[in-house]
Design an enzyme around this catalytic site. Sequence first.
Site, PDB file in Angstrom:
ATOM      1  CG  HIS A 319       8.090 -12.750  38.699  1.00 32.51           C
ATOM      2  ND1 HIS A 319       7.178 -11.744  38.901  1.00 32.51           N
ATOM      3  CD2 HIS A 319       9.275 -12.148  38.458  1.00 32.51           C
ATOM      4  CE1 HIS A 319       7.790 -10.592  38.774  1.00 32.51           C
ATOM      5  NE2 HIS A 319       9.063 -10.803  38.516  1.00 32.51           N
ATOM      6  CG  ASP A 377      17.078 -12.845  37.545  1.00 31.73           C
ATOM      7  OD1 ASP A 377      17.772 -12.009  36.973  1.00 31.73           O
ATOM      8  OD2 ASP A 377      16.235 -12.563  38.402  1.00 31.73           O
TER       9      ASP A 377
HETATM   10  N1  ACO Z   1      11.432 -23.187  43.879  1.00 35.02           N
HETATM   11  C1  ACO Z   1      10.615 -23.970  44.616  1.00 35.02           C
HETATM   12  N2  ACO Z   1       9.439 -23.555  45.141  1.00 35.02           N
HETATM   13  C2  ACO Z   1       9.086 -22.282  44.913  1.00 35.02           C
HETATM   14  C3  ACO Z   1       9.888 -21.403  44.154  1.00 35.02           C
HETATM   15  C4  ACO Z   1      11.110 -21.909  43.624  1.00 35.02           C
HETATM   16  N3  ACO Z   1      11.909 -21.132  42.903  1.00 35.02           N
HETATM   17  N4  ACO Z   1       9.301 -20.186  44.092  1.00 35.02           N
HETATM   18  C5  ACO Z   1       8.162 -20.290  44.782  1.00 35.02           C
HETATM   19  N5  ACO Z   1       8.026 -21.555  45.279  1.00 35.02           N
HETATM   20  C6  ACO Z   1       6.880 -22.072  46.040  1.00 35.02           C
HETATM   21  C7  ACO Z   1       6.915 -21.550  47.472  1.00 35.02           C
HETATM   22  O1  ACO Z   1       7.597 -22.466  48.325  1.00 35.02           O
HETATM   23  C8  ACO Z   1       5.447 -21.447  47.799  1.00 35.02           C
HETATM   24  O2  ACO Z   1       4.978 -22.740  48.129  1.00 35.02           O
HETATM   25  P1  ACO Z   1       3.744 -22.921  49.179  1.00 35.02           P
HETATM   26  O3  ACO Z   1       2.576 -22.251  48.530  1.00 35.02           O
HETATM   27  O4  ACO Z   1       3.601 -24.397  49.306  1.00 35.02           O
HETATM   28  O5  ACO Z   1       4.192 -22.243  50.438  1.00 35.02           O
HETATM   29  C9  ACO Z   1       4.806 -21.035  46.472  1.00 35.02           C
HETATM   30  O6  ACO Z   1       5.703 -21.530  45.457  1.00 35.02           O
HETATM   31  C10 ACO Z   1       4.625 -19.535  46.309  1.00 35.02           C
HETATM   32  O7  ACO Z   1       5.877 -18.913  46.549  1.00 35.02           O
HETATM   33  P2  ACO Z   1       6.082 -17.578  47.390  1.00 35.02           P
HETATM   34  O8  ACO Z   1       7.454 -17.567  47.975  1.00 35.02           O
HETATM   35  O9  ACO Z   1       4.942 -17.411  48.337  1.00 35.02           O
HETATM   36  O10 ACO Z   1       5.953 -16.514  46.243  1.00 35.02           O
HETATM   37  P3  ACO Z   1       6.519 -15.053  46.275  1.00 35.02           P
HETATM   38  O11 ACO Z   1       5.720 -14.300  45.294  1.00 35.02           O
HETATM   39  O12 ACO Z   1       6.579 -14.530  47.658  1.00 35.02           O
HETATM   40  O13 ACO Z   1       8.036 -15.222  45.771  1.00 35.02           O
HETATM   41  C11 ACO Z   1       9.949 -15.293  44.415  1.00 35.02           C
HETATM   42  C12 ACO Z   1       8.447 -14.953  44.494  1.00 35.02           C
HETATM   43  C13 ACO Z   1      10.715 -14.591  45.542  1.00 35.02           C
HETATM   44  C14 ACO Z   1      10.515 -14.798  43.091  1.00 35.02           C
HETATM   45  C15 ACO Z   1      10.119 -16.835  44.513  1.00 35.02           C
HETATM   46  O14 ACO Z   1       9.444 -17.473  43.457  1.00 35.02           O
HETATM   47  C16 ACO Z   1      11.578 -17.259  44.544  1.00 35.02           C
HETATM   48  O15 ACO Z   1      12.205 -17.238  45.615  1.00 35.02           O
HETATM   49  N6  ACO Z   1      12.170 -17.632  43.362  1.00 35.02           N
HETATM   50  C17 ACO Z   1      13.566 -17.956  43.277  1.00 35.02           C
HETATM   51  C18 ACO Z   1      14.399 -16.677  43.246  1.00 35.02           C
HETATM   52  C19 ACO Z   1      14.303 -15.947  41.919  1.00 35.02           C
HETATM   53  O16 ACO Z   1      14.405 -16.530  40.857  1.00 35.02           O
HETATM   54  N7  ACO Z   1      14.133 -14.628  42.005  1.00 35.02           N
HETATM   55  C20 ACO Z   1      14.070 -13.749  40.830  1.00 35.02           C
HETATM   56  C21 ACO Z   1      12.758 -13.057  40.741  1.00 35.02           C
HETATM   57  S1  ACO Z   1      12.642 -12.163  39.226  1.00 35.02           S
HETATM   58  C22 ACO Z   1      13.533 -10.748  39.471  1.00 35.02           C
HETATM   59  O17 ACO Z   1      13.685 -10.238  40.540  1.00 35.02           O
HETATM   60  C23 ACO Z   1      14.126 -10.142  38.289  1.00 35.02           C
END
Ligand code: ACO
Length: 443
Positions: A319, A377
């Site tokens: 998140h 979720d």
């Molecule tokens: N699985 C694997 N790796 C992940 C995940 C994941 N679900 N989420 C984040 N990471 C990693 C990224 O690859 C990144 O790695 P790095 O630092 O080596 O580049 C690091 O963790 C940080 O992630 P970001 O994408 O920079 O974080 P951001 O805040 O932009 O994204 C998000 C947040 C979009 C929710 C992301 O965690 C994700 O895509 N999760 C899966 C989708 C999801 O569950 N969305 C629901 C969100 S809650 C809602 O809307 C109600």
Amino acid sequence: MSKVTAKIESAAQTDSVTLIDNASNKSVELPLLHGTEGPKVVDIRRLYAETGFFTFDPGYTATGSTESKITFIDGDKGILLHRGYPIEELAEHATFPEVCYLLLNGELPTPAEYEKFEHTIARHTMLHEQITYFYRGFRRDAHPMAIMCGVVGALSAFYHDSTDIDDPHQRMVASHRMIAKMPTIAAMAYKFSIGQPFMYPRNDLNYAVNFLYMTSAVPCEEYVIDPIVSRAMDRIFILHADHEQNASTSTVRLAGSSGANPFACIAAGIASLWGPAHGGANEAVLKMLHEIGDKSRIPEFLKRAKDKDDPFRLMGFGHRVYKNYDPRAKVMQESCHEVLNALDKKDDPILELAMELERIALEDEYFIEKKLFPNIDFYSGIILQAIGFPISMFTVLFAVARTVGWVAHWNEMIEDPHQKIGRPRQLYTGPSQRPYVAREKRR
Ligand code: ACO
């Protein structure tokens, strides 16, 4: 891309931050703002006027886009408050209409206010009959979120008497209409997709039960509701009601900042919510669990999630704000067990798989180091599937619940005397000015 070296000096005593541009030796003192909770905020509103610099923050990872009194999140501690009340207490004791009232009006309703509010919402649940003809224009296999975008966008063509955004009464009527009509619109999208007749709203039922009735009942049978399911539905709505300046709420604010009417703004919010990185994640979680299929394949999928060259992510994990357990996910996990027990589905293989995936991921170094916890979720899809909703309806339910958050933020923005059109700037990295070359001379 050239870089300007700048030094930020924080001076706690003076409550400001001084930004010094070493190249020109110019400096600017920027005030620090304090909210009632959360980190201090550097007020950069005069930065461009005084230095000629913009800030650069794609994805707004360190940018507060607005002042707000509605919702507070402490992502490190896993705290979520609506108007000061913890989400766990609201989920335990309140009803969804009570939370709607709180988000819209700032205080919990008295018994008389509650009764009046429920009555008002119930009186707005029907749609203009002409709207029902819209559905026939869609393909039967259309995604219900596509139908939601279209039908909600069309509402401003029907309710002209609540589109004057400068009239507080019209704004409140539009807000009540949106909250009341969204379940009807969503249920009709569902009924259309499965070829069943629309079930018109019943104002003698409460908000959650009425929604379940409109989606599950058929005209030829008496409808019986399980109280555990209706309580779970109400709780799902509460847990999704608002979440500060998330992507869809920010979209609603940005659309509304130009003076667009509320129905058009909410349609923009629905479009933003649909994406798998936001509200579409509950649908993606279920698809992922089905794809994994068996506990033995969890390591393979975890490996993929950690591989930088693989776009696969563990859906329902991570998140932008929570670097701890999402407090909504905890409540949702409890509800999930309650519903599966009540429906005698406690040995559901998908839930078992989800629990095992959660356990393994939470012990994994990659997820620990990046502070990736299950989000709301991760569990909501499992409950919704147990209740009987198809996967394509998951994000639609999220939209129904989030509508109150969207309208609360939209109202707050319109009432803000400092409100301006949202118009970010950019770091331009394209070509500098160059003369036009006639077509026949281009090589
Ligand atoms: N699985 C694997 N790796 C992940 C995940 C994941 N679900 N989420 C984040 N990471 C990693 C990224 O690859 C990144 O790695 P790095 O630092 O080596 O580049 C690091 O963790 C940080 O992630 P970001 O994408 O920079 O974080 P951001 O805040 O932009 O994204 C998000 C947040 C979009 C929710 C992301 O965690 C994700 O895509 N999760 C899966 C989708 C999801 O569950 N969305 C629901 C969100 S809650 C809602 O809307 C109600």
